[in-house]
Design a protein around this motif. Structure first.
Motif, PDB file in Angstrom:
ATOM      1  N   VAL A   8       2.135   1.965   6.450  1.00 15.14           N
ATOM      2  CA  VAL A   8       2.137   0.800   7.334  1.00 15.14           C
ATOM      3  C   VAL A   8       3.476   0.734   8.060  1.00 15.14           C
ATOM      4  O   VAL A   8       4.539   0.761   7.430  1.00 15.14           O
ATOM      5  CB  VAL A   8       1.907  -0.502   6.549  1.00 15.14           C
ATOM      6  N   LEU A  10       6.157  -1.163   9.244  1.00 19.14           N
ATOM      7  CA  LEU A  10       6.692  -2.504   9.026  1.00 19.14           C
ATOM      8  C   LEU A  10       7.789  -2.797  10.042  1.00 19.14           C
ATOM      9  O   LEU A  10       8.828  -2.138  10.047  1.00 19.14           O
ATOM     10  CB  LEU A  10       7.247  -2.643   7.608  1.00 19.14           C
ATOM     11  N   ALA A  20       0.160  -5.090   5.658  1.00 16.67           N
ATOM     12  CA  ALA A  20       0.429  -4.338   4.428  1.00 16.67           C
ATOM     13  C   ALA A  20      -0.204  -5.029   3.230  1.00 16.67           C
ATOM     14  O   ALA A  20      -0.807  -4.376   2.355  1.00 16.67           O
ATOM     15  CB  ALA A  20       1.935  -4.193   4.228  1.00 16.67           C
ATOM     16  N   VAL A  30      -0.462   1.800  -0.529  1.00 14.48           N
ATOM     17  CA  VAL A  30       0.299   1.421   0.660  1.00 14.48           C
ATOM     18  C   VAL A  30       1.774   1.790   0.531  1.00 14.48           C
ATOM     19  O   VAL A  30       2.412   1.527  -0.500  1.00 14.48           O
ATOM     20  CB  VAL A  30       0.175  -0.095   0.931  1.00 14.48           C
ATOM     21  N   GLY A  32       5.357   1.316   2.986  1.00 15.49           N
ATOM     22  CA  GLY A  32       5.920   0.697   4.178  1.00 15.49           C
ATOM     23  C   GLY A  32       6.980   1.583   4.809  1.00 15.49           C
ATOM     24  O   GLY A  32       7.791   2.185   4.099  1.00 15.49           O
ATOM     25  N   TYR A  72       9.128   1.767   0.161  1.00 18.23           N
ATOM     26  CA  TYR A  72       9.591   1.489   1.517  1.00 18.23           C
ATOM     27  C   TYR A  72      10.603   2.533   1.944  1.00 18.23           C
ATOM     28  O   TYR A  72      11.494   2.911   1.178  1.00 18.23           O
ATOM     29  CB  TYR A  72      10.232   0.101   1.590  1.00 18.23           C
TER      30      TYR A  72
END
Length: 363
Positions: A8, A10, A20, A30, A32, A72
Motif C-alpha cells: 500500500v 502510504l 491499508a 499488507v 506500507g 513499513y
C-alpha cells in the motif's frame, strides 16, 4: 493458500491509511511503503516541500503502519520522479503547454515504478487511497469505474494506467465517501483521521509554478518578457514570460483593455501570449494524442461519450473518433472554454473510463 500480498502506498493521509486498514481487515498480507521523491535529504527541506511525500508525511505514515501492525518501508524513487514528473513539468511550461504532473506521477512513478519494485519483493498487488474503482469487464479488459464519492472521484488523473497495472491494483476506498473514510479512521484511532487533504502540487506547495521553474533552469528566452497580442497580431501589452500563463487564464494579466480578456494561445516560438474575449476562448473541437484506451482495446468507430478536459471540469457530451494511429478528435455538443494544450481529455462510457489523451489543441 497463502494470503495475497499487497503493498500500500502510504502518503501519510487519511485515505491511504484507511485503505491499508481495509485491506488488512479483508485478510491481505499488507506492507506500507512511502515513496521518497526529493533530491534533498534534510528534514527541513522535506518539511518545507510537504505534500504527499515530504518529511511530515513519512512520519505520519510510519505512525499509521505501527498503529496497524504492518511492516513499513521508505523507497527511493528520486530518479524516476525527476525524469517523469519534474523534468516533464518544466519542459511543458517552456513549450507553452500546461502539464498535469499528477497524471504523469500516477502512471510512471506510483504505478510503473512502485508496481515493478513491489512485484520484485513478492507482492501480488499494489494499493492506493485513490477514489476510484476497478472492474474487470465481460470481455476481460480492466477499466476504472468512477468512485461512489462523486465529489472526490479521481479517475480523471488515472486514465493513463495500463491493463497490466490495473490487473495488479486495488483501490479499496472507492466504495466510500470521504466522511465515511474519516469516520473509520476515527473509530480505529488513527491520528490522521482529521488531517486536511493536500491541495497543491507536491513539489510546488506554494503554487508559484513560475518561480519554481526559474529556480530549476535559470533564465532563458522563454522566461523573458514578451508581447501580449490579439489574434490578428496587434500588440496590446507586455507579459512577464510565457511560463506565467496558461490557456483560459483571466486574472493576473495586468492588462486594462476595458473588457475582460483571456489567454487564448501561448506561442513559445515568438514568445507571444495571445489574448481575446470570452467568446474567442470557446471551442467545439478538441484534438489529443498520446492516447490510452482502457475499457476498449481500440476505438474502431465514432462514439458519443462524456468527456472532461481538466480535473475540475464538470464534463460534457461529445463525439470522439480516431484521426490517426495515436490521435483522437472530440467534437462537443456545446462549446467548451479554455481547451488547454498539455492537459488531458478523459472519455467516459457510462461509469467506466473509455480512455483519454493529451490535448494538443482546439478548433
Amino acid at each position: 493458500m497463502d494470503k495475497k500480498k499487497v503493498v500500500v502506498g502510504l502518503s501519510g493521509g487519511v485515505d491511504s491509511s484507511v485503505a491499508a486498514w481495509l485491506l488488512k481487515e479483508q485478510g491481505y498480507d499488507v506492507t506500507g511503503v512511502t515513496m521518497q521523491i526529493w533530491e534533498k535529504e534534510g528534514e527541513e527541506a522535506q518539511e518545507e516541500q510537504g505534500g504527499c511525500c515530504g518529511f511530515s508525511a513519512v512520519e505520519d505514515a510510519r505512525r499509521v503502519a505501527a498503529s496497524l501492525g504492518i511492516p513499513y518501508y521508505v523507497m527511493n524513487f528520486r530518479e524516476e520522479f525527476k525524469a517523469n514528473v519534474t523534468d516533464y513539468f518544466i519542459d511543458e511550461y517552456l513549450h507553452g503547454r500546461t502539464p498535469n504532473p499528477c497524471i504523469a506521477c500516477n502512471r510512471y512513478v506510483k504505478w510503473e515504478s512502485l508496481l515493478r519494485r513491489s512485484m520484485e519483493i513478492g507482492a501480488d498487488y499494489i494499493a492506493t487511497g485513490h477514489y476510484g474503482r476497478i472492474d474487470r469487464l465481460p470481455g476481460g479488459r480492466y477499466a476504472l469505474r468512477t468512485s461512489s464519492n462523486v465529489a472526490k472521484d479521481q479517475t480523471y488523473a488515472l486514465y493513463n494506467l495500463t491493463q497490466e497495472q490495473l490487473a495488479h491494483t486495488l483501490m479499496p476506498v472507492g466504495e466510500y465517501t470521504k466522511e465515511e473514510i474519516r469516520k473509520m479512521a476515527n473509530d480505529i484511532g488513527l491520528r490522521v483521521a482529521d488531517k486536511p487533504d493536500s491541495q497543491d502540487i507536491c513539489f510546488v506547495p506554494d503554487g508559484d509554478y513560475a518561480s519554481y521553474i526559474v529556480r530549476c533552469v535559470g533564465t532563458s528566452r522563454r522566461i523573458e518578457p514578451g508581447n501580449f497580442v490579439l489574434s490578428d497580431g496587434t500588440v496590446v501589452g507586455r507579459h512577464k514570460g510565457i511560463i506565467h500563463y496558461t490557456v483560459g487564464q483571466r486574472k493576473g494579466l495586468g492588462l486594462a483593455l476595458g473588457h475582460p480578456v483571456f489567454v487564448l494561445e501561448i506561442r513559445p516560438e515568438t514568445n507571444e501570449v495571445v489574448i481575446g474575449t470570452h467568446e474567442e476562448s470557446l471551442a467545439y473541437e478538441v484534438r489529443a494524442n498520446r492516447v490510452n484506451f482502457m475499457s476498449v482495446e481500440d476505438l474502431t468507430e465514432e462514439r458519443r461519450v462524456w468527456a472532461k478536459i481538466r480535473y475540475n471540469h464538470k464534463g460534457a457530451w461529445c463525439r470522439v473518433c480516431k484521426t490517426g494511429a495515436d490521435e483522437i478528435r472530440c467534437v462537443f455538443e456545446e462549446p467548451q472554454r479554455a481547451v488547454t494544450p498539455g492537459q488531458a481529455v478523459v472519455l467516459y462510457d457510462g461509469e467506466h473510463v473509455l480512455g483519454g489523451g493529451t490535448i494538443t489543441g482546439a478548433a
